[in-house]
Design a protein around this motif. Structure first.
Motif, PDB file in Angstrom:
ATOM      1  N   THR A  92       0.782  -1.354  -0.171  1.00 18.47           N
ATOM      2  CA  THR A  92       0.114  -0.049   0.229  1.00 18.47           C
ATOM      3  C   THR A  92       0.787   1.250   0.026  1.00 18.47           C
ATOM      4  N   TYR A  93       0.340   2.305  -0.342  1.00 19.18           N
ATOM      5  CA  TYR A  93       1.028   3.553  -0.408  1.00 19.18           C
ATOM      6  C   TYR A  93       0.007   4.822  -0.588  1.00 19.18           C
ATOM      7  N   LYS A  94       0.218   6.022  -0.299  1.00 19.09           N
ATOM      8  CA  LYS A  94      -0.856   7.185  -0.193  1.00 19.09           C
ATOM      9  C   LYS A  94      -1.008   7.523  -1.481  1.00 19.09           C
ATOM     10  N   ALA A  95      -2.190   7.399  -1.701  1.00 15.93           N
ATOM     11  CA  ALA A  95      -2.834   7.839  -3.219  1.00 15.93           C
ATOM     12  C   ALA A  95      -2.465   9.369  -3.572  1.00 15.93           C
ATOM     13  N   GLY A  96      -1.998   9.530  -4.742  1.00 18.14           N
ATOM     14  CA  GLY A  96      -1.547  10.770  -5.602  1.00 18.14           C
ATOM     15  C   GLY A  96      -0.227  10.786  -5.605  1.00 18.14           C
ATOM     16  N   SER A  97       0.627  10.050  -5.081  1.00 20.46           N
ATOM     17  CA  SER A  97       1.992  10.111  -5.054  1.00 20.46           C
ATOM     18  C   SER A  97       2.502   9.011  -6.248  1.00 20.46           C
ATOM     19  N   THR A  98       2.960   9.560  -7.386  1.00 25.87           N
ATOM     20  CA  THR A  98       3.490   8.820  -8.521  1.00 25.87           C
ATOM     21  C   THR A  98       4.754   8.209  -8.161  1.00 25.87           C
ATOM     22  N   MET A  99       5.536   8.852  -7.257  1.00 26.81           N
ATOM     23  CA  MET A  99       6.831   8.361  -7.112  1.00 26.81           C
ATOM     24  C   MET A  99       6.670   6.967  -5.987  1.00 26.81           C
ATOM     25  N   LEU A 100       5.543   7.074  -5.227  1.00 28.39           N
ATOM     26  CA  LEU A 100       5.408   5.780  -4.368  1.00 28.39           C
ATOM     27  C   LEU A 100       4.797   4.845  -5.099  1.00 28.39           C
ATOM     28  N   GLU A 101       3.852   5.080  -6.008  1.00 24.00           N
ATOM     29  CA  GLU A 101       3.068   4.228  -6.873  1.00 24.00           C
ATOM     30  C   GLU A 101       4.220   3.549  -8.004  1.00 24.00           C
ATOM     31  N   THR A 102       5.237   4.344  -8.353  1.00 22.09           N
ATOM     32  CA  THR A 102       6.132   3.522  -9.516  1.00 22.09           C
ATOM     33  C   THR A 102       7.151   2.795  -8.508  1.00 22.09           C
ATOM     34  N   THR A 103       7.371   2.992  -7.352  1.00 16.27           N
ATOM     35  CA  THR A 103       8.419   2.272  -6.186  1.00 16.27           C
ATOM     36  C   THR A 103       7.366   0.924  -6.153  1.00 16.27           C
ATOM     37  N   ALA A 104       6.291   0.990  -5.926  1.00 10.93           N
ATOM     38  CA  ALA A 104       5.230  -0.256  -5.554  1.00 10.93           C
ATOM     39  C   ALA A 104       5.348  -1.109  -6.814  1.00 10.93           C
ATOM     40  N   LEU A 105       5.404  -0.508  -8.021  1.00 13.33           N
ATOM     41  CA  LEU A 105       5.306  -1.431  -9.062  1.00 13.33           C
ATOM     42  C   LEU A 105       6.551  -2.074  -9.722  1.00 13.33           C
ATOM     43  N   ILE A 106       7.573  -1.351  -9.328  1.00 10.06           N
ATOM     44  CA  ILE A 106       8.842  -1.946  -9.646  1.00 10.06           C
ATOM     45  C   ILE A 106       9.151  -2.993  -8.669  1.00 10.06           C
ATOM     46  N   PHE A 107       8.792  -2.809  -7.343  1.00  4.91           N
ATOM     47  CA  PHE A 107       8.780  -4.004  -6.602  1.00  4.91           C
ATOM     48  C   PHE A 107       7.962  -5.104  -6.948  1.00  4.91           C
ATOM     49  N   GLN A 108       6.588  -4.679  -7.135  1.00  6.94           N
ATOM     50  CA  GLN A 108       5.801  -5.953  -7.758  1.00  6.94           C
ATOM     51  C   GLN A 108       6.499  -6.727  -8.892  1.00  6.94           C
ATOM     52  N   ALA A 109       7.136  -6.064  -9.789  1.00  4.51           N
ATOM     53  CA  ALA A 109       7.663  -6.712 -11.088  1.00  4.51           C
ATOM     54  C   ALA A 109       8.848  -7.591 -10.446  1.00  4.51           C
ATOM     55  N   SER A 110       9.682  -7.109  -9.572  1.00  7.25           N
ATOM     56  CA  SER A 110      10.767  -7.741  -9.144  1.00  7.25           C
ATOM     57  C   SER A 110      10.549  -9.221  -8.322  1.00  7.25           C
ATOM     58  N   ALA A 111       9.348  -9.071  -7.461  1.00  2.97           N
ATOM     59  CA  ALA A 111       8.789 -10.276  -6.788  1.00  2.97           C
ATOM     60  C   ALA A 111       8.323 -11.080  -7.817  1.00  2.97           C
ATOM     61  N   ALA A 112       7.655 -10.871  -8.739  1.00  2.76           N
ATOM     62  CA  ALA A 112       6.963 -11.535  -9.744  1.00  2.76           C
ATOM     63  C   ALA A 112       8.187 -12.544 -10.583  1.00  2.76           C
ATOM     64  N   LYS A 113       9.396 -12.331 -10.362  1.00  3.87           N
ATOM     65  CA  LYS A 113      10.631 -12.632 -10.857  1.00  3.87           C
ATOM     66  C   LYS A 113      10.787 -14.163 -10.154  1.00  3.87           C
ATOM     67  N   ILE A 114      10.394 -14.075  -8.798  1.00  2.00           N
ATOM     68  CA  ILE A 114      10.408 -15.507  -8.417  1.00  2.00           C
ATOM     69  C   ILE A 114       9.183 -15.982  -7.717  1.00  2.00           C
ATOM     70  N   ASN A 115       8.089 -15.576  -8.463  1.00  2.00           N
ATOM     71  CA  ASN A 115       6.755 -16.247  -8.295  1.00  2.00           C
ATOM     72  C   ASN A 115       6.240 -15.690  -7.108  1.00  2.00           C
ATOM     73  N   ILE A 116       6.253 -14.440  -6.608  1.00  2.00           N
ATOM     74  CA  ILE A 116       5.575 -13.906  -5.459  1.00  2.00           C
ATOM     75  C   ILE A 116       4.768 -13.118  -6.020  1.00  2.00           C
ATOM     76  N   PRO A 117       3.205 -13.218  -5.813  1.00  2.00           N
ATOM     77  CA  PRO A 117       2.426 -12.426  -6.132  1.00  2.00           C
ATOM     78  C   PRO A 117       2.108 -11.101  -5.155  1.00  2.00           C
ATOM     79  N   VAL A 118       2.182  -9.964  -5.854  1.00  2.00           N
ATOM     80  CA  VAL A 118       2.195  -8.819  -5.187  1.00  2.00           C
ATOM     81  C   VAL A 118       1.126  -7.859  -5.704  1.00  2.00           C
ATOM     82  N   GLN A 119       0.143  -7.516  -4.650  1.00  2.00           N
ATOM     83  CA  GLN A 119      -1.007  -6.946  -5.173  1.00  2.00           C
ATOM     84  C   GLN A 119      -0.685  -5.330  -4.798  1.00  2.00           C
ATOM     85  N   VAL A 120      -1.025  -4.126  -5.623  1.00  2.00           N
ATOM     86  CA  VAL A 120      -0.388  -2.934  -5.271  1.00  2.00           C
ATOM     87  C   VAL A 120      -1.849  -2.055  -5.124  1.00  2.00           C
TER      88      VAL A 120
END
Length: 525
Positions: free
Chosen positions: A370-398
């Protein structure tokens, strides 16, 4: 930012940071305060500079400090944001033989008391309360329950006037002890300040007391695009908080660089990941360390900050060299290391994810970020983490959450992992509110559940350390523990981005807000 600049140019506090060296120095105070601890009470004694004067030439006295405290603490007045800052001050005792000397009587002791006790603007009682409406109310009466004072006729009369626009934009009232007067205010457009004649600060040897420019014009420009156009057209001499992409463009603009210097001082604002260690799936620190190896900090810095940030091993800024633990290395992005740590924590990898059996039940490792809505910086951070975790099959919901809901869920510990920002300063390192177990109950500010008796003792030792060498060792030890526990993961500290016209010297560029001292500016010869 503009509001802070104006306040710094018109009013003064007892203490304040000198942006030239990021040191806390006396302003209205004659020296740093004397602090004495007796049982559960702390006494903080100040003496005001003998030279300090208001605009009419009258001296700044302890009565003005007492009046200011009343304004900050009293009910009915529209000042809710600053009340918590001075809540620890229980009373003010004026020296009988010296009306420039006084003692704050404070509840308990925390290391930030020195800073907070001197870090509020002192108001002239003769201008703000010419009828002495607050004179009969002692500071001590504003400490406990304030319900009785809500019916005080003098306070009601003062509040009725204080809460009007006159106290927000009237140049005849908004006069302090600093070197400038409010000459003109066009709401939403500009503010003009002029230097006082024969200002008292000119007669001191203090390098942090300056009023060099004879006239200062601050323009109100709400949009970055418009502000940048004005800067490029030489209609502005200074612009701060420049977006990273636009800042990169300015760095390649040769015509612009002939007239302007670009600055990127290290700030005290950090971005961190908080892992809820109370949850069973994150209780093992090896699982948390694995997650740390899935946060691609260099890539996050490159994408969200255009590389204007510095990775950190912990909550102490790398720029504070005496306290930063250079012997530690941040977690690296490493899916192999993450997988190995997960296996050590009891997770087994299958084709569809990671699983383990706990209390007779099989569970899959999934993560909600989770992150505070309205922050593009934190949203992008969360999405990068989601993509990284997916590489070893860990599902991440943002999930983006509205500000009040995000704060509520943090306090109620209703989250798995969040990304958020935090701003500090180089003057104190009191981590008790965010990392001590006494704040870990529901509603407390230790959101992640970090800590145990050992880390609590370390935090308390840091708070009471008076020797810099001892404090440095304790802080470095604490950073090591925090890195190993991987509960509160500092990703990086941001850099500020500003441009200043080359025709000025003595600009005192700093990572501390407001990032430059305009009162110190000198024209280049």
């Amino acid at each position: 930012m503009a509001a802070m600049q104006i306040l710094n140019l018109v009013f003064q506090s007892l203490l304040g940071p000198d942006l030239e060296d990021a040191q806390l120095k006396p302003i209205l105070a004659k020296s740093l305060p004397l602090i004495e601890q007796k049982d559960s009470v702390t006494y903080i004694t100040y003496e005001i500079r003998e030279e300090a004067r208001w605009t009419d030439g009258s001296p700044v006295t302890s009565d003005d400090v007492a009046f200011t405290l009343k304004v900050l603490k009293a009910p009915l007045l529209q000042n809710e944001q600053i009340k918590p800052q001075v809540a620890f001050i229980q009373d003010l005792v004026i020296d009988k033989d010296n009306n420039r000397k006084f003692t704050f009587v404070c509840n308990r002791f925390t290391p930030e008391m020195e800073l907070l006790s001197g870090d509020f603007f002192i108001l002239p009682a003769y201008l703000f309360d010419p009828e002495d409406l607050l004179a009969s109310i002692p500071v001590a009466a504003l400490t406990d329950s304030l319900s009785k004072l809500e019916n005080n006729e003098n306070l009601k009369a003062f509040a009725a006037r204080f809460n009007t626009p006159d106290y927000n934009n009237n140049g005849k009232i908004l006069q302090g002890s600093a070197g400038y007067l409010l000459q003109e205010w066009v709401p939403g457009q500009s503010i003009v300040l002029t230097r006082k004649e024969n200002w008292w600060g000119n007669n001191t040897s203090a390098s942090n007391l300056t009023a060099n420019p004879s006239r200062i014009v601050l323009h109100v420009i709400p949009e970055n695009t418009t502000a940048l156009l004005a800067l490029k057209a030489r209609q502005l001499d200074v612009l701060s908080d420049i977006p990273a992409l636009e800042f990169d463009e300015l760095k390649t603009n040769k015509d612009f660089l002939e007239d302007f210097n670009l600055h990127t001082p290290d700030s005290y604002a950090l971005v961190y990941a908080g892992i809820n260690s109370r949850l069973a799936k994150f209780a093992d620190k090896k699982t948390r360390q694995a997650i740390a190896h899935l946060i691609d900090v260099p890539n996050i810095i490159k994408v969200t900050q255009q590389s204007y940030a510095v990775p950190s091993v912990g909550i102490v800024p790398p720029s504070v060299k005496e306290y930063y633990n250079t012997g530690l290395k941040p977690y690296t992005y490493n899916t192999g290391a993450a997988a190995q740590l997960l296996q050590q924590a009891g997770w087994q990898q299958r084709t569809n994810g990671w699983f383990r059996t706990a209390n007779g039940k099989e569970e899959q490792l999934t993560i909600t970020v989770t992150y505070k809505a309205g922050s593009t910086m934190l949203e992008t951070t969360a999405l990068i983490f989601q993509a990284s975790a997916a590489k070893i099959n860990i599902p991440v919901q943002v999930e983006a959450q509205e500000s009040s809901l995000f704060s509520k869920n943090s306090r109620n510990h209703s989250f798995e992992i969040f990304f958020r920002t935090l701003t500090g300063n180089p003057f104190n390192f009191n981590f008790e509110p965010i990392l001590h177990t006494s704040f870990a109950e529901t509603g407390g500010t230790n959101y992640t559940g970090f800590g145990n008796a050992k880390t609590d003792a370390l935090i308390e030792a840091i708070n009471h350390a008076t020797d810099k060498g001892q404090k440095a060792k304790l802080l470095k030890d604490f950073q090591k523990v925090m890195l190993e526990e991987a509960t509160f993961l500092t990703l990086y500290y941001q850099k500020e981005r500003l441009a200043i016209n080359k025709r000025f010297s003595n600009t005192k560029v700093s990572g501390l807000k407001p990032n430059y001292d305009i009162s110190a500016f000198l024209l280049q010869k």
